[in-house]
Structure formats: C-alpha cells, structure tokens
Design a protein around this motif. Sequence first.
Motif, PDB file in Angstrom:
ATOM      1  N   ASP A 168       6.057  -0.286 -11.282  1.00 45.82           N
ATOM      2  CA  ASP A 168       6.396  -0.190  -9.869  1.00 45.82           C
ATOM      3  C   ASP A 168       7.626  -1.033  -9.533  1.00 45.82           C
ATOM      4  O   ASP A 168       8.056  -1.888 -10.305  1.00 45.82           O
ATOM      5  N   ASP A 212       0.843  -1.191   0.000  1.00 41.41           N
ATOM      6  CA  ASP A 212       0.000   0.000   0.000  1.00 41.41           C
ATOM      7  C   ASP A 212       0.878   1.242   0.000  1.00 41.41           C
ATOM      8  O   ASP A 212       1.949   1.270   0.593  1.00 41.41           O
ATOM      9  N   SER A 256      -4.075  -1.675 -13.428  1.00 40.68           N
ATOM     10  CA  SER A 256      -3.489  -0.368 -13.126  1.00 40.68           C
ATOM     11  C   SER A 256      -2.715  -0.376 -11.821  1.00 40.68           C
ATOM     12  O   SER A 256      -1.754   0.369 -11.654  1.00 40.68           O
ATOM     13  N   LYS A 257      -3.096  -1.208 -10.878  1.00 43.35           N
ATOM     14  CA  LYS A 257      -2.380  -1.309  -9.608  1.00 43.35           C
ATOM     15  C   LYS A 257      -1.650  -2.650  -9.543  1.00 43.35           C
ATOM     16  O   LYS A 257      -1.846  -3.465  -8.645  1.00 43.35           O
ATOM     17  N   ARG A 312       1.206  -3.493  -8.731  1.00 47.11           N
ATOM     18  CA  ARG A 312       2.104  -3.816  -7.620  1.00 47.11           C
ATOM     19  C   ARG A 312       1.468  -4.809  -6.650  1.00 47.11           C
ATOM     20  O   ARG A 312       2.180  -5.562  -5.979  1.00 47.11           O
ATOM     21  N   TYR A 313       0.132  -4.841  -6.592  1.00 50.29           N
ATOM     22  CA  TYR A 313      -0.525  -5.768  -5.676  1.00 50.29           C
ATOM     23  C   TYR A 313      -0.469  -7.206  -6.182  1.00 50.29           C
ATOM     24  O   TYR A 313      -0.519  -8.152  -5.392  1.00 50.29           O
ATOM     25  N   PRO A 351       2.053   3.286 -11.677  1.00 42.90           N
ATOM     26  CA  PRO A 351       0.948   2.395 -12.031  1.00 42.90           C
ATOM     27  C   PRO A 351       1.361   1.314 -13.014  1.00 42.90           C
ATOM     28  O   PRO A 351       2.491   1.263 -13.489  1.00 42.90           O
TER      29      PRO A 351
END
Length: 331
Positions: free
Chosen positions: A32, A23, A232-233, A235-236, A28
């Motif tokens: 990352d 977090d 888009s995220k 990294r998760y 994006p």
Amino acid sequence: MQFLSDNAAAVHPAVWDALKAADGPDSPYDGDALSAALDGRFSELFGKPCTVLWVATGTAANCLALATIVQPHGGVVCHQEAHIEVDEGGAPGFYLHGAKLMLAGGQSAKLTPAAILAAIDPIRDDVHQVQPHAIAITQASEYGCSYRPDEIAAIADLARDRGLALHMDGARFANAAAFLGCAPAEAAGPVDTLSFGFIKNGAMSAEAIVFFDAGAADVARYRRKRAGHLQSKGRYLAAQLLAMLDGDLWLDNARHANSAAQEIGLACAERLMHPVEANEVFVRCSAAEREALRAQGFGFYDWGDGAARFVTAWNTRAEDASALAQAIGNL
C-alpha cells in the motif's frame, strides 16, 4: 491514578484519526501507499537512508531484527536485565533458531565496552564454544537510563573492531531522544538495526524495525512472513507510524511523559534508585509504604525486594504526577 506501565496508556487521538483515514481499498500486505512512504519518512528523520518494516509487537521487532544479523550458531551480548533476556519469554531463541544470549553486567542496566569484553574475551575461538555475532543495547535501558551518543559510539567502535553487529532495542527510544535533546540519529548512534517503539508512546499496534542496511531488510521481509507478522491490512500499521511522525508527535508525547517522571523523581530524594532519564522512576519503598501508596489510589508494579516502579505516559495527568510526588515525599 495509573503508573503501572506506558503500555496501559490510551491510544493517541491522532492515531485513531489516521486509522480512520486509512480506511478504503488499497493493496494488501505492505504493498500500500502508506507502507511505501515509511522508508522516505524515516530516512528524513534519521538524516540517512534506511528501510523500515512494521510489525505488531516490540518482541517481534527485536527478534526479527536480531535474526537478520545473528546466525543460529552465534550469540548476542546483552545486559543481564535486558528485555530480550528477562521479559520476552524465550522469543529470541525461538526467532533466532537457538542463538544464545550472552549476558553482561553494568550499572542501571547499561552495557559498557569493559562489560562486553568481560563477557566475550574468555570465549575460545573454536567450534566448541558459541561465538558472539552481535551486541544488543536498550535505549532507554530497563531502568530508564539513556545512553549518551559517546557511550553508543564507544560500543559501536568495539563492535566494528570485533566484527560484531549492533542492535538497539528502542522500546522507549522516543523518551531517550527527548531526554538527550539531540537528533534521532545521535540518540541511535551507528547501530545496524533499531526497533523503534511507538506503542508505549501513543500508537495502538505498530512498531518499526529500522534497518540501516537495505540488504538486511530484504532478508527480514522473508523472516517477517515466515513468523506470521506480515499482516494482510498492513496499511493500518503504517498509518500509525506515520501519524506519530507527523509534527513530531512521537517526540512531544515523550517529552510530556518525561516531564511527569522528572517531577516524581525530584520528590524521591535518597529513595531514588536510578537517575530519571526517560519515563520510569524506581523508588525504594518498604512493603508497608507501597501498600500505603496503593491505598491512596496509585497503581504501580513492585520491582524486586524493596522497590517500586512508576511509569509515566503521554497522557499522564499533571495532577496525578503531582499527587504521586507529594505522596512519596510524605512517606
């Protein structure tokens, strides 16, 4: 007592922790730091350079990998009971823009060079028939059986001899590697692409496509975006993969699941339909016997006429595996 599927297993606490730790602001998509770390971590794991893309599903992992090595006018040789044929809703044809799956047989859903040749040798070398472009094998197979390194090498030799690429569906690659007790590179063999499954083994929503050719990975980046899988995220997703690699969690989880499956398999005696070489157990049971097991609280799938499939997971409780083993032994 749940033995329906390892897809039903919980997310491992280490993965939840990694998601929380990811977090905060970062670039994006796949720009990352966590996504950038994947190539190095997987190259270390396999002992050779590789490029890794994350995706959210095993179906996407298989199909995007195959789309980089198979042209729309070509074909993919796979087992007639392979996941890409039976359980992916026509996704290979969709992602590969119409490329054909060429089906072959083999015991315990494993291909052999002879079975592959039987499927492709009758094909005329002309424009009127679809030509094979790749072979796809599953590690472990749809019946939970693991390819030995020499078996993969033999298929790889055939592929190279015929100018075909080789893909491995590794939805349960961790379980196969744990059973074989060999290095990941040996469990994968000389494949061109590998869909390395993590969701069944403790991750939440991340699978890895491992490319041993950086050029193929560059093509796959465009296909991943076009297919709607460039999250888009990102990294998760990367965080989950890295958490599973940390301290060989992926391997420890698979060993636990395999151990539970072995205990159940030993209780099956002549009822056992396939060797237990991962975390799936296929058992001959009448309809009445299956209902009797369900009445005792065991969840599982019927698998064709007169068969039951039991799947263990990283969090299968030892007492549940022992209870199932005893219940099967008492039938």
